[in-house]
Design an enzyme around this catalytic site. Structure first.
Site, mmCIF file in Angstrom:
data_model
loop_
_atom_site.group_PDB
_atom_site.id
_atom_site.type_symbol
_atom_site.label_atom_id
_atom_site.label_comp_id
_atom_site.label_asym_id
_atom_site.label_seq_id
_atom_site.Cartn_x
_atom_site.Cartn_y
_atom_site.Cartn_z
ATOM 1 N N ASN A 42 48.996 41.646 39.212
ATOM 2 C CA ASN A 42 48.397 42.149 39.445
ATOM 3 C C ASN A 42 48.773 44.126 39.721
ATOM 4 O OD1 ASN A 42 49.156 41.189 41.680
ATOM 5 N ND2 ASN A 42 47.775 42.327 42.852
ATOM 6 N N GLU A 44 47.089 47.582 40.136
ATOM 7 C CA GLU A 44 46.378 48.299 40.519
ATOM 8 C C GLU A 44 46.519 49.796 39.757
ATOM 9 O OE1 GLU A 44 46.864 47.535 44.686
ATOM 10 O OE2 GLU A 44 45.873 45.325 44.238
ATOM 11 N N GLU A 55 46.135 36.991 36.530
ATOM 12 C CA GLU A 55 45.357 35.736 35.572
ATOM 13 C C GLU A 55 45.227 36.932 34.714
ATOM 14 O OE1 GLU A 55 44.367 36.748 38.313
ATOM 15 O OE2 GLU A 55 44.065 34.935 39.746
ATOM 16 N N CYS A 86 39.155 35.157 40.497
ATOM 17 C CA CYS A 86 37.721 35.654 40.696
ATOM 18 C C CYS A 86 37.216 35.221 39.661
ATOM 19 C CB CYS A 86 38.178 36.895 40.696
ATOM 20 S SG CYS A 86 38.158 38.189 39.332
ATOM 21 N N CYS A 89 38.055 36.581 36.343
ATOM 22 C CA CYS A 89 39.247 36.203 35.195
ATOM 23 C C CYS A 89 38.833 34.549 34.840
ATOM 24 C CB CYS A 89 40.235 35.648 36.435
ATOM 25 S SG CYS A 89 41.185 37.340 36.756
HETATM 26 N N1 THU Z 1 43.663 39.140 42.063
HETATM 27 C C1 THU Z 1 45.058 38.640 41.686
HETATM 28 O O1 THU Z 1 45.607 39.227 40.752
HETATM 29 N N2 THU Z 1 44.222 37.656 41.026
HETATM 30 C C2 THU Z 1 42.842 37.037 42.042
HETATM 31 O O2 THU Z 1 43.045 35.597 42.013
HETATM 32 C C3 THU Z 1 42.604 37.905 43.047
HETATM 33 C C4 THU Z 1 42.842 39.392 43.228
HETATM 34 C C5 THU Z 1 44.450 40.815 42.788
HETATM 35 C C6 THU Z 1 43.565 41.816 42.288
HETATM 36 C C7 THU Z 1 43.871 43.017 43.353
HETATM 37 O O3 THU Z 1 45.213 43.663 43.195
HETATM 38 C C8 THU Z 1 43.971 42.199 44.713
HETATM 39 O O4 THU Z 1 44.253 41.486 44.026
HETATM 40 C C9 THU Z 1 43.492 42.082 45.682
HETATM 41 O O5 THU Z 1 42.418 42.140 45.386
#
Ligand code: THU
Length: 129
Positions: A42, A44, A55, A86, A89
């Protein structure tokens, strides 16, 4: 590529997450139909809504490398229980035909899910015809 190897690839890339706001690193590994693997973490942003999940980073990397048929996605989070992807994704997984999703935490057993159970009645290209 075994399930355990795909999960290990997802676990390894989680250390590359850029998650200074949530402090919730996530790693993902995608197994393409031709047996190749692509990974993502991820990423941000200070404008929080621009953050992208692990994902989607992994799936878009696979797609940009020309892999349009994907078999499986493994996701590793730091949660005590394996967390589920989520909705955004899941929609992206549907686009590229993902069949199986492996969910893992830092330790303990992983979970295997059929993608069809995670996003029934998905919106797909069929609807656009
Ligand atoms: N996040 C993911 O990378 N994948 C998931 O399946 C759920 C959430 C990330 C998004 C954000 O950077 C952090 O987790 C908190 O939501």
């Amino acid at each position: 590529m075994t399930d355990a190897e795909l999960i290990a690839a997802a676990d390894a890339i989680a250390s590359r997450a850029y998650a200074p706001y949530s402090r919730y690193p996530v790693g993902a590994a995608v197994l393409a139909a031709d047996g190749t693997v692509f990974t993502g973490a991820n990423v941000e942003n200070a404008s929080y809504g621009l953050s992208v999940c692990a994902e989607r980073v992994a799936i878009f990397t696979a797609a940009a490398a020309g892999r349009r048929r994907l078999r499986a996605v493994a996701v590793v989070t730091g949660s005590s229980q394996p967390a589920a992807p989520c909705g955004a994704c899941r929609q992206v997984m549907a686009e590229f035909g993902v069949q199986t999703v492996y969910l893992a935490g830092p330790r303990g057993p992983y979970r295997e899910r059929r993608f069809a159970d995670m996003l029934p009645q998905a919106f797909t290209a069929e609807a656009l015809r």
